[in-house]
Design a protein around this motif. Structure first.
Motif, short mmCIF file in Angstrom:
data_model
loop_
_atom_site.label_atom_id
_atom_site.label_comp_id
_atom_site.label_asym_id
_atom_site.label_seq_id
_atom_site.Cartn_x
_atom_site.Cartn_y
_atom_site.Cartn_z
N SER A 214 0.83 -1.21 0.00
CA SER A 214 0.00 0.00 0.00
C SER A 214 0.86 1.26 0.00
O SER A 214 2.07 1.22 0.30
CB SER A 214 -0.94 0.00 1.21
OG SER A 214 -0.18 0.05 2.41
N ASP A 215 0.22 2.40 -0.34
CA ASP A 215 0.93 3.68 -0.32
C ASP A 215 0.85 4.30 1.07
O ASP A 215 0.33 3.68 2.02
CB ASP A 215 0.40 4.60 -1.41
CG ASP A 215 -1.03 5.08 -1.13
OD1 ASP A 215 -1.57 4.79 -0.05
OD2 ASP A 215 -1.61 5.74 -2.02
N LYS A 216 1.35 5.52 1.19
CA LYS A 216 1.43 6.13 2.52
C LYS A 216 0.05 6.43 3.11
O LYS A 216 -0.08 6.63 4.33
CB LYS A 216 2.26 7.40 2.46
CG LYS A 216 1.67 8.53 1.63
CD LYS A 216 2.61 9.74 1.65
CE LYS A 216 2.03 10.93 0.90
NZ LYS A 216 2.97 12.08 0.93
N GLY A 218 -2.43 4.25 2.84
CA GLY A 218 -3.08 2.97 3.09
C GLY A 218 -3.83 2.41 1.91
O GLY A 218 -4.50 1.39 2.03
N GLU A 316 1.66 -6.76 5.60
CA GLU A 316 1.36 -5.43 5.09
C GLU A 316 2.66 -4.68 4.84
O GLU A 316 3.48 -4.51 5.75
CB GLU A 316 0.48 -4.67 6.09
CG GLU A 316 -0.86 -5.33 6.34
CD GLU A 316 -1.67 -4.60 7.38
OE1 GLU A 316 -2.25 -3.54 7.03
OE2 GLU A 316 -1.72 -5.06 8.53
N GLN A 318 3.97 -1.20 3.51
CA GLN A 318 3.50 0.16 3.21
C GLN A 318 4.67 1.05 2.83
O GLN A 318 5.68 1.13 3.54
CB GLN A 318 2.76 0.74 4.42
CG GLN A 318 2.15 2.11 4.15
CD GLN A 318 1.36 2.63 5.33
OE1 GLN A 318 1.62 2.26 6.47
NE2 GLN A 318 0.41 3.52 5.07
#
Length: 328
Positions: A214-216, A218, A316, A318
Motif C-alpha cells: 500500500s501507499d502512505k 493505506g 502489510e 507500506q
C-alpha cells in the motif's frame, strides 16, 4: 658413614598416603543452563534449549531428566509421553525449489512419523521440541537432573523450568531485509525510505501468505491490474515455492507455500546466492514519490523474511513516501 634412621611412625604415615585412593574426575556442584527458564513455543518446527554448562566437570557426562512435574508438583501431563503424527522429510531427503515444483513431488520426499513432542539429549542436556508440542498443555513444568561421570553421580533438584507457551509474532516471523529503491527511465537509482512491514497470523489453517502493498495513505496497489509486477531478473515468491501459482488479486499477492518454514531453502541461481530475497516492481505510471511527478520513477521493492510455522499470514508492506495512482 652416618646412617639416618626413619622412625617407624613416619613410615606408617607415608604408607597410608601411598595407599590413599586417588579421586577420579570431577563433577561440579554448579552445573546449570544459561538460564533455568526454558521456553517451548508450541507448534514451531523445532525449538532447542541451550546445552548444560558443565563448569569444568570431567567429560564425558551422561545426563538424565528426572521428576518432570507441573508448577504445583503434580505428575507430568500424559501429553509429554504420547506420540503424535508429524510430517517430516525422509532420511537423506531435502527440499529443492528448482525440482520440487508440485505438491506431489514434495510429498514424495516426505513421510508421516509418530514422535514424542519433547526429546532430551543425554549427552548435552538439551531439550528439543517439535511440531507435536502443539499438544502439550500451556503451563510451567519443573524438573530435576541427574549427572554421571567418572567421579560418580549427583542429583540436582529443581534444575530447570519449562515454560510451554504459544509463539509470539517475533517467534513466528523474522524480518531479514526491507528496502525500497526508485529507478528513473534511464536506470538511475534513488534511495527511498524503508517500507513499513507489519505481520499478523490470522488463522492456523493452511500455509498461505497474503502480501498487501500500500501507499502512505493505506491505499493498496492492485496486482491484478499490473500495479505490482515481477522483476524478470530477480527472485519472486515462485522462486521459493513453485507448488502453486501466485495469485494476483485486486489488493494482494497470495502465495500458498505448503510447508514451513518459508522459505525452506535459499535461492541460488547463476552463481548468485540470493538468500531469501524477494523482489517486485511498481511501474512508474502507478506511483508518485514525494517530490517527484507521475511517470518519472518506478519502485523496486525488496524484502526477505522467514515464516516459521504453517498458517495464514497477512503481511502489510507500506511505502511511507509514495502515493498510488490507480490503473484505469
Amino acid at each position: 658413614m652416618r646412617k639416618f634412621l626413619i622412625p617407624a611412625f613416619t613410615l606408617l604415615v607415608l604408607g597410608a598416603i601411598n595407599c590413599k585412593k586417588i579421586q577420579q574426575g570431577f563433577l561440579s556442584e554448579t552445573l546449570r543452563y544459561t538460564s533455568p527458564d526454558l521456553y517451548a513455543q508450541r507448534g514451531l518446527a523445532l525449538v532447542q534449549s541451550a546445552k548444560i554448562f558443565a563448569d569444568g566437570s570431567t567429560p564425558p557426562i551422561t545426563f538424565e531428566l528426572l521428576n518432570l512435574r507441573d508448577s504445583s508438583g503434580k505428575p507430568l501431563s500424559e501429553a509429554f509421553n504420547t506420540k503424535y503424527d508429524v510430517t517430516v522429510f525422509k532420511p537423506g531427503m531435502s527440499f529443492n525449489a528448482e525440482t520440487d515444483t508440485t505438491v506431489a513431488l514434495l510429498n514424495a520426499k516426505r513421510e508421516t512419523v509418530s514422535v514424542l513432542p519433547m526429546d532430551f539429549n543425554t549427552s548435552s542436556g538439551q531439550l528439543s521440541f517439535n511440531k507435536a508440542a502443539l499438544n502439550i498443555p500451556l503451563g510451567i513444568y519443573n524438573f530435576d537432573i541427574k549427572a554421571t561421570n567418572s567421579a560418580g553421580s549427583r542429583v540436582y533438584p529443581s534444575f530447570g523450568r519449562i515454560h510451554v507457551v504459544d509463539p509470539t509474532q517475533e517467534d513466528m516471523f523474522l524480518i531479514e531485509d526491507n528496502v525500497n529503491n526508485a529507478f528513473d527511465l534511464a536506470g538511475t537509482t534513488f534511495a527511498k525510505r524503508n517500507p513499513i512491514l507489519k505481520f499478523s497470523r490470522v488463522s492456523a489453517d493452511g500455509a498461505r501468505i497474503i502480501l498487501k502493498i500500500s501507499d502512505k495513505n493505506g491505499s493498496p496497489f492492485n496486482p491484478s491490474k499490473g500495479e505490482v509486477i515481477a522483476r524478470g531478473d530477480r527472485p519472486t515468491f515462485l522462486s521459493y515455492a513453485k507448488f502453486n501459482p501466485v495469485i494476483f488479486t485486486d489488493t494482494a499477492l497470495v502465495c500458498d507455500f505448503e510447508v514451513a518454514p518459508f522459505p525452506l531453502a535459499k535461492y541460488i541461481a547463476g552463481g548468485t546466492d540470493w538468500g531469501h530475497l524477494i523482489y517486485y516492481r511498481i511501474p512508474e505510471k502507478n506511483i508518485i514519490f514525494d517530490g517527484s511527478s507521475l511517470g518519472t520513477l518506478n519502485a523496486n521493492l525488496r524484502f526477505a523474511f522467514t515464516i516459521k510455522m504453517e498458517g495464514t499470514f497477512i503481511i502489510e508492506y507500506q511505502l511511507p513516501d509514495a502515493v498510488r495512482v490507480p490503473a484505469p
